[in-house]
Motif scaffolding. Structure first.
Motif, PDB file in Angstrom:
ATOM      1  N   ASP A 148       0.889  -1.154   0.000  1.00  0.00           N
ATOM      2  CA  ASP A 148       0.000   0.000   0.000  1.00  0.00           C
ATOM      3  C   ASP A 148       0.930   1.207   0.000  1.00  0.00           C
ATOM      4  OD1 ASP A 148      -1.546   2.267   0.833  1.00  0.00           O
ATOM      5  OD2 ASP A 148      -3.005   0.946   1.780  1.00  0.00           O
ATOM      6  N   THR A 153      -2.674   3.456  -3.513  1.00  0.00           N
ATOM      7  CA  THR A 153      -3.235   2.214  -4.052  1.00  0.00           C
ATOM      8  C   THR A 153      -2.672   1.022  -3.291  1.00  0.00           C
ATOM      9  OG1 THR A 153      -1.474   2.012  -5.692  1.00  0.00           O
ATOM     10  CG2 THR A 153      -3.504   3.100  -6.410  1.00  0.00           C
ATOM     11  N   TYR A 190      -1.455  -2.911  -4.119  1.00  0.00           N
ATOM     12  CA  TYR A 190      -1.068  -3.819  -5.200  1.00  0.00           C
ATOM     13  C   TYR A 190      -0.492  -5.096  -4.607  1.00  0.00           C
ATOM     14  CZ  TYR A 190      -1.721  -1.320  -9.599  1.00  0.00           C
ATOM     15  OH  TYR A 190      -2.282  -0.735 -10.707  1.00  0.00           O
ATOM     16  N   TYR A 234       2.137  -8.128  -5.865  1.00  0.00           N
ATOM     17  CA  TYR A 234       3.149  -8.377  -6.882  1.00  0.00           C
ATOM     18  C   TYR A 234       3.714  -9.783  -6.792  1.00  0.00           C
ATOM     19  CZ  TYR A 234       3.351  -3.253  -7.070  1.00  0.00           C
ATOM     20  OH  TYR A 234       3.043  -1.925  -7.178  1.00  0.00           O
ATOM     21  N   GLY A 248       2.056  -7.495 -11.569  1.00  0.00           N
ATOM     22  CA  GLY A 248       1.371  -6.755 -10.515  1.00  0.00           C
ATOM     23  C   GLY A 248      -0.127  -6.776 -10.710  1.00  0.00           C
ATOM     24  N   HIS A 267      -3.750  -4.936  -9.270  1.00  0.00           N
ATOM     25  CA  HIS A 267      -4.383  -3.846  -8.529  1.00  0.00           C
ATOM     26  C   HIS A 267      -5.390  -4.428  -7.546  1.00  0.00           C
ATOM     27  CE1 HIS A 267      -7.488  -0.669  -8.011  1.00  0.00           C
ATOM     28  NE2 HIS A 267      -6.417   0.086  -7.881  1.00  0.00           N
ATOM     29  N   CYS A 296      -7.024 -10.958 -10.072  1.00  0.00           N
ATOM     30  CA  CYS A 296      -7.538 -10.107  -8.999  1.00  0.00           C
ATOM     31  C   CYS A 296      -8.998  -9.792  -9.293  1.00  0.00           C
ATOM     32  CB  CYS A 296      -6.706  -8.836  -8.828  1.00  0.00           C
ATOM     33  SG  CYS A 296      -6.690  -7.742 -10.253  1.00  0.00           S
TER      34      CYS A 296
END
Length: 142
Positions: free
Chosen positions: A37, A41, A43, A45, A59, A61, A109
């Motif tokens: 964070d 945002t 993410y 990874y 990556g 989101h 995601c």
């Protein structure tokens, strides 16, 4: 939905959405992931830890801080791995947000963002649905 005995929690931390957070998990076969964070945002990874570095392979989101309605409350992030250490699952407040499948070079995601534009990922459709999550969880060889 998920039998928790088949996933192992490798990292578990409390954090606040919108505060600088970096949580890394590297398993015995050198597969590695990072949740970050950056105050704007969130993410998740997939990373390469070889050569004493930290190279981002892909990556995903997870959220925009401005859109998280309960960001003032503490949250719990968990990074879980399947038994074969080939899949990493990201859970925030006991909700699965993302999965990296290292064996098949795939990342998923909830919002499917961003589109794949790198050489590591072998898939085009990245949206994580409950049915895909169940399939990824059950099929350790996929």
């Amino acid at each position: 939905m998920m039998d928790k005995t088949l996933l192992v929690i490798y990292e578990k931390q409390t954090f606040h959405v919108g505060q600088d957070t970096f949580i890394e998990s590297t398993v015995e076969n050198d597969n590695a992931v990072v949740f970050e964070d950056n105050c704007e945002t969130g993410y998740f990874y997939a990373v390469d830890r070889s050569n004493n570095g930290l190279k981002v392979l892909d990556g995903l989101h997870i959220y925009n801080v401005a859109n998280v309605t309960d960001r003032h409350k503490p949250s719990t992030v968990k990074i879980l791995w399947n038994e074969k250490l080939s899949k990493a699952f990201l859970s925030i407040n006991d909700y699965y947000h993302a999965v990296f499948d290292f064996q098949n070079h795939a990342g998923y995601c909830r919002n499917g963002f961003p589109e794949t534009n790198n050489s590591w990922s072998d898939i085009k459709e990245r949206k994580l649905t409950d049915s895909l999550l169940e399939e990824l969880y059950r099929n350790n060889d996929r």
